[in-house]
Design a protein around this motif. Structure first.
Motif, short mmCIF file in Angstrom:
data_model
loop_
_atom_site.label_atom_id
_atom_site.label_comp_id
_atom_site.label_asym_id
_atom_site.label_seq_id
_atom_site.Cartn_x
_atom_site.Cartn_y
_atom_site.Cartn_z
N MET A 117 0.83 -1.20 0.00
CA MET A 117 0.00 0.00 0.00
C MET A 117 0.87 1.26 0.00
O MET A 117 0.49 2.29 -0.58
N ARG A 118 2.03 1.20 0.64
CA ARG A 118 2.96 2.34 0.61
C ARG A 118 3.45 2.59 -0.81
O ARG A 118 3.56 3.74 -1.24
N VAL A 119 3.73 1.51 -1.51
CA VAL A 119 4.18 1.65 -2.90
C VAL A 119 3.07 2.26 -3.75
O VAL A 119 3.31 3.21 -4.52
N LEU A 120 1.85 1.74 -3.62
CA LEU A 120 0.73 2.26 -4.41
C LEU A 120 0.46 3.72 -4.11
O LEU A 120 0.06 4.48 -5.01
N SER A 121 0.69 4.14 -2.87
CA SER A 121 0.44 5.54 -2.51
C SER A 121 1.42 6.50 -3.19
O SER A 121 1.16 7.70 -3.26
N GLN A 122 2.54 5.95 -3.68
CA GLN A 122 3.52 6.77 -4.38
C GLN A 122 3.21 6.89 -5.88
O GLN A 122 3.92 7.60 -6.60
N GLN A 251 7.21 0.00 -15.69
CA GLN A 251 8.33 -0.48 -14.89
C GLN A 251 9.08 0.67 -14.23
O GLN A 251 9.43 0.62 -13.05
N LYS A 252 9.32 1.71 -15.00
CA LYS A 252 10.04 2.87 -14.49
C LYS A 252 9.27 3.53 -13.35
O LYS A 252 9.84 3.88 -12.31
N ALA A 253 7.95 3.69 -13.52
CA ALA A 253 7.13 4.34 -12.50
C ALA A 253 7.08 3.51 -11.22
O ALA A 253 7.19 4.05 -10.11
N VAL A 254 6.93 2.19 -11.34
CA VAL A 254 6.83 1.32 -10.17
C VAL A 254 8.17 1.26 -9.44
O VAL A 254 8.21 1.30 -8.19
N ALA A 257 8.51 4.33 -7.47
CA ALA A 257 7.61 4.30 -6.32
C ALA A 257 8.18 3.43 -5.21
O ALA A 257 8.07 3.77 -4.02
N MET A 258 8.81 2.32 -5.58
CA MET A 258 9.38 1.43 -4.56
C MET A 258 10.58 2.07 -3.88
O MET A 258 10.78 1.89 -2.67
N ARG A 259 11.36 2.83 -4.63
CA ARG A 259 12.49 3.55 -4.01
C ARG A 259 11.97 4.63 -3.07
O ARG A 259 12.47 4.80 -1.95
N THR A 260 10.95 5.34 -3.51
CA THR A 260 10.39 6.42 -2.70
C THR A 260 9.73 5.89 -1.44
O THR A 260 9.71 6.57 -0.40
N ALA A 261 9.17 4.67 -1.53
CA ALA A 261 8.50 4.07 -0.37
C ALA A 261 9.48 3.54 0.67
O ALA A 261 9.07 3.03 1.71
N SER A 262 10.79 3.65 0.38
CA SER A 262 11.86 3.24 1.32
C SER A 262 11.71 1.79 1.77
O SER A 262 11.75 1.47 2.96
#
Length: 321
Positions: A117-122, A251-254, A257-262
Motif C-alpha cells: 500500500m505504501r508503494v501504491l500511494s507513491q 516499470q520505471k514508474a513502479v 515508487a518502490m524507491r520512494t516508499a523506502s
C-alpha cells in the motif's frame, strides 16, 4: 547464391511461420534474436548445413563463456528447435550432452500488505490503477498493459486475461476498490475514442486478423485499450494505429515508487504479483485456487510461495520457541 543472401529470406520464413502459428510478438522477437546469434556464432553458415553438433557447441558457449541463466539457455534451445522443426523441416538430430546453465534456487521478493500500500500511494493516475491491478488481481505487467474495456466485468467483479502467458485465457479477481478508477478509465477511453473518430478514425491494434473479420472493432469502445499509448504509431503494414502503453513506462514508474516508499528490499512490477499470491495463501486461500488466479501451468510453480511464507515445514517449530 551465397549464405549471406539466403539469411534474410530465412528470417522472413521464420517470421511468417511464427505468425501463422500465432506466436506472440515478444516470442517472435526473441526467437529471431537467438537464430541470428546462432548463425553469426558459426560464421554466418546457413542452418540447413548444420545440425545437432553445432547446436550443442552453441549452447555450450552460452553456458560456459557467456554464463547465461538456465532459462536463457532453454530459450535459445527452444528457438533452434522451432527453426529446425517448423521452418527448415529437417531433423535436428541428437544434440547430445552439453553443459547446462545452473538454475539458481532463489525465493521471490514479496511485500507485506502495508508495504504494498505504501508503494501504491507513491503512484498516481493510471499508473496507480495498473499497480493496484498487479497487486489486487495478480496480473503480470504485460497482461495489465494489454487490458481492454471488454475485459472488465463489473457485475461479476472479474478481470479476464486474454492470451496470457502460454496464449491462455483466464479470469481473476477484480478488487472492489479499483471499480471507481476503472470506471473513470473507461470514460477516458470513450473520450479519446470520440476524439480520434472526429480526427479521422485511428483504430486500436487488434489481435490476429480480427480487423478484417470485424472492420469496425478497432473503433468500438469494447476493444479500446484501458491503458493506451500517449500517441499513435505505425503497425507492420504501415497503417496508423493506437497501441497500449509500453511496459517500460510502467516499470520505471513502479521502480521509482518502490524507491520512494523506502522498502528494505528492491522490487519490481512482478513483486506486486508475488505479493498478491503470498497474501492470498497467508489468508488461507487454497493453493489450487491461487494457481488458477495466477495462471500457472503447474502447481509446483505456485508452491514456491509456501516457502516464502515458511509453510513448508509441516508445523515444525524452532527449539528456541
Amino acid at each position: 547464391m551465397d549464405t549471406q543472401s539466403k539469411s534474410p529470406k530465412l528470417m522472413d520464413r521464420v517470421k511468417a511461420t511464427m505468425r501463422v502459428k500465432r506466436y506472440s510478438p515478444r516470442t517472435e522477437k526473441t526467437y529471431c534474436y537467438w537464430i541470428r546469434y546462432f548463425i553469426r556464432f558459426h560464421g554466418v553458415r546457413h542452418p540447413g548445413s548444420m545440425g545437432g553438433p553445432e547446436v550443442r557447441a552453441f549452447l555450450e558457449h552460452l553456458a560456459v563463456e557467456r554464463h547465461v541463466a538456465s532459462a536463457t539457455q532453454n530459450q535459445a534451445l527452444n528457438a533452434l528447435v522451432f527453426l529446425y522443426r517448423h521452418v527448415l523441416e529437417q531433423p535436428l538430430g541428437d544434440i547430445g550432452e552439453f553443459s547446462r546453465a545452473r538454475r539458481p534456487c532463489r525465493l521471490p521478493v514479496v511485500l507485506s500488505h502495508e508495504e504494498a500500500m505504501r508503494v501504491l500511494s507513491q503512484l498516481s493516475g493510471p499508473m496507480r490503477l495498473m499497480g493496484a491491478l498487479m497487486y489486487g488481481s495478480g496480473l503480470r505487467l504485460l497482461e495489465t498493459c494489454r487490458l481492454r474495456v471488454r475485459d472488465i466485468d463489473f457485475d461479476r467483479q472479474i478481470v479476464t486475461v486474454r492470451a496470457g502467458k502460454g496464449d491462455k485465457d483466464r479470469t481473476t479477481l477484480l478488487p472492489a476498490t479499483c471499480i471507481p478508477c476503472l470506471q473513470q478509465q473507461i470514460s477516458s477511453a470513450q473520450r479519446q475514442l470520440d476524439y480520434r473518430l472526429a480526427q479521422g478514425r485511428v483504430p486500436v491494434t487488434l489481435p490476429h486478423a480480427l480487423d478484417r473479420k470485424y472492420p469496425n472493432a478497432g473503433v468500438s469502445l469494447a476493444w479500446q485499450w484501458l491503458f493506451p499509448a500517449s500517441r499513435p504509431c505505425f503497425d507492420d503494414t504501415g497503417k496508423v494505429v493506437l497501441h497500449h502503453i509500453h511496459p517500460s513506462a510502467v516499470q520505471k514508474a513502479v521502480k521509482h515508487a518502490m524507491r520512494t516508499a523506502s522498502l528494505t528490499r528492491p522490487g519490481s512490477c512482478h513483486t506486486l504479483r508475488h505479493s498478491f499470491a503470498t497474501q492470498l495463501l497467508s489468508r488461507g486461500t487454497d493453493i489450487r485456487t491461487v494457481q488458477e488466479l495466477l495462471g500457472h501451468k503447474s502447481v509446483e510453480t505456485t508452491q514456491i510461495y509456501t516457502h516464502v511464507l515458511g509453510n513448508g515445514f509441516a508445523g515444525v517449530k524452532s527449539p528456541l520457541g
